[in-house]
Design a protein around this motif. Structure first.
Motif, PDB file in Angstrom:
ATOM      1  N   ARG A 167       0.835  -1.204   0.000  1.00  0.00           N
ATOM      2  CA  ARG A 167       0.000   0.000   0.000  1.00  0.00           C
ATOM      3  C   ARG A 167       0.871   1.256   0.000  1.00  0.00           C
ATOM      4  O   ARG A 167       0.528   2.257  -0.628  1.00  0.00           O
ATOM      5  N   GLU A 170       2.011   1.734  -3.504  1.00  0.00           N
ATOM      6  CA  GLU A 170       0.912   2.239  -4.331  1.00  0.00           C
ATOM      7  C   GLU A 170       0.681   3.734  -4.100  1.00  0.00           C
ATOM      8  O   GLU A 170       0.419   4.492  -5.041  1.00  0.00           O
ATOM      9  N   ASP A 192      -7.137   5.217  -6.934  1.00  0.00           N
ATOM     10  CA  ASP A 192      -8.426   4.536  -7.078  1.00  0.00           C
ATOM     11  C   ASP A 192      -8.329   3.106  -6.534  1.00  0.00           C
ATOM     12  O   ASP A 192      -7.371   2.381  -6.832  1.00  0.00           O
ATOM     13  N   GLY A 193      -9.292   2.705  -5.744  1.00  0.00           N
ATOM     14  CA  GLY A 193      -9.324   1.350  -5.206  1.00  0.00           C
ATOM     15  C   GLY A 193      -8.461   1.143  -3.978  1.00  0.00           C
ATOM     16  O   GLY A 193      -8.414   0.030  -3.435  1.00  0.00           O
ATOM     17  N   ARG A 195      -8.759   2.273  -0.872  1.00  0.00           N
ATOM     18  CA  ARG A 195      -9.515   1.967   0.344  1.00  0.00           C
ATOM     19  C   ARG A 195      -9.888   0.490   0.409  1.00  0.00           C
ATOM     20  O   ARG A 195      -9.774  -0.150   1.461  1.00  0.00           O
ATOM     21  N   GLN A 196     -10.352  -0.061  -0.693  1.00  0.00           N
ATOM     22  CA  GLN A 196     -10.768  -1.463  -0.723  1.00  0.00           C
ATOM     23  C   GLN A 196      -9.595  -2.399  -0.455  1.00  0.00           C
ATOM     24  O   GLN A 196      -9.691  -3.347   0.345  1.00  0.00           O
ATOM     25  N   ARG A 197      -8.478  -2.122  -1.096  1.00  0.00           N
ATOM     26  CA  ARG A 197      -7.301  -2.980  -0.899  1.00  0.00           C
ATOM     27  C   ARG A 197      -6.776  -2.864   0.533  1.00  0.00           C
ATOM     28  O   ARG A 197      -6.347  -3.867   1.125  1.00  0.00           O
TER      29      ARG A 197
END
Length: 396
Positions: A167, A170, A192-193, A195-197
């Motif tokens: 993270r 990223e 983008d994405g 939070r989900q990861r």
């Protein structure tokens, strides 16, 4: 050297007499004592510093710490560089937790220059600091278990730490050194994405930490090696400058996030984790519970970070920035306690003086040298790791 080496204690055990200076009179020709060097031999807490141990049998009679085997001299290096050129340096002061150095350095600059950081940037900084705490706790957990012979814990926690480093990569482009926090704000919004990861990673950590508790903390051998071992007297907390989990395990609820709130911590719901027995086991358990609280804090932060907004205030040209003259101290709560930067500016493009206040300076030198006396040689590594120190902070 005095030839009167040993005396009988009340419990009929032999113990060396001390001279007027509080030191042991050691005569190595008597063959009763032996000196060994513990480290430096590998990366990590117990490896990139050295302990000069005096032993009587397998019991430690005296200890002198030696540091400087890793990168060092950061404060003087920064005095010879422009402010923006210091950021690649400050990261190296505490390799497992570089973000606290970034924050403290940037925050001190902002205070001297009168810069107000945008709200979105403050939330992102809070997220990054808690992510840094989480991955550092995970690395430490494996180190504490490994120092006492439990290798499997390190395999689990390093895997979990790698999830958080994913993270970081990223968000910032780097896994270890991030240089994400700059004077005035941060370098970017959440991808983008993200939070989900992150949520999936936190769920995985929660699952594994249940097994860590069973295998490590409920383990009879681990308890036997740690309960009652390496006790920090609560009376030492203030004289030795003990902070973080080492203080909280002794029942002293010191936490910069509560005592001197910064960033968005006043808007988060948490209380410092506290213990009472102040031994190795209690310090480990305080850090385990602190780790779980950090997971919860990241979930709270993720729910409040804005999707849009300014992330960096306007600043002068960083290569020609003359920070107004003055002095300030910026602090934060890292995994090991209070982390701070004292910064002095004389109004030029270069810092006049920077002093780094890392927990390791007191925990790994004065405190360790006091605690290690009478410990068994087999417990030295476990005791060192229980204080959670980073040697570069000492020879900074």
């Amino acid at each position: 050297m005095s030839k009167k080496l040993l005396k009988w204690n009340e419990d009929r055990t032999l113990f060396p007499e001390k001279n007027s200076e509080g030191k042991i009179d050691v005569d190595y020709d008597s063959h009763k004592f032996m000196k060994i060097w513990h480290g430096p031999q590998h990366p990590g807490i117990t490896g990139n510093m050295s302990l000069e141990l005096t032993l009587l049998g397998d019991e430690v009679m005296d200890c002198e710490t030696h540091v400087g085997y890793l990168h060092r001299g950061f404060e003087k290096l920064m005095e010879r560089r422009k402010y923006i050129q210091c950021f690649p340096i400050v990261c190296r002061v505490a390799v497992p937790e570089p973000d606290f150095n970034e924050y403290c350095f940037a925050s001190a600059m902002e205070e001297l220059a009168g810069i107000e950081v945008p709200e979105a940037a403050e939330w992102l900084r809070t997220l990054v600091l808690e992510m840094s705490r989480l991955q550092s706790f995970l690395a430490w957990m494996g180190g504490q278990a490994g120092s006492l012979g439990q290798g499997i814990i390190g395999q689990w926690t390093i895997y979990l730490r790698d999830l958080i480093l994913d993270r970081f990569e990223e968000l910032t482009g780097g896994r270890i050194y991030h240089m994400y926090m700059l004077p005035g704000g941060v370098r970017g919004l959440l991808p983008d994405g993200f939070r989900q990861r992150m949520t999936e990673n936190l769920d995985e950590i929660d699952r594994f930490m249940k097994d860590v508790k069973k295998v490590m903390f409920d383990n009879a051998v681990f308890k036997k090696r740690t309960v009652g071992m390496g006790v920090i007297d609560p009376a030492w907390i203030h004289p030795f400058g003990i902070t973080g989990p080492n203080a909280r395990a002794a029942g002293v609820a010191k936490d910069v996030r509560k005592d001197n709130p910064y960033l968005k911590y006043p808007e988060l719901d948490f209380e410092p984790v506290v213990g009472k027995d102040s031994d190795i086991y209690t310090r480990a358990d305080v850090r385990r519970r602190d780790l779980l609280m950090t997971v919860d804090l990241i979930r709270q932060i993720m729910a409040k970070i804005p999707d849009k907004g300014d992330i960096r205030a306007k600043t002068p040209n960083v290569l020609h920035w003359k920070v107004p003259a003055g002095e300030t101290y910026s602090r934060a709560e890292c995994t090991r306690g209070e982390y701070g930067y004292y910064m002095v500016s004389d109004g030029t493009e270069y810092p006049r003086r920077i002093n780094v206040r890392g927990p390791s300076y007191t925990h790994a030198v004065a405190l360790l040298e006091k605690m290690i006396v009478n410990a068994n040689i087999a417990d030295v590594a476990g005791l060192m790791v229980s204080l959670h120190t980073y040697p570069p902070e000492i020879e900074r």
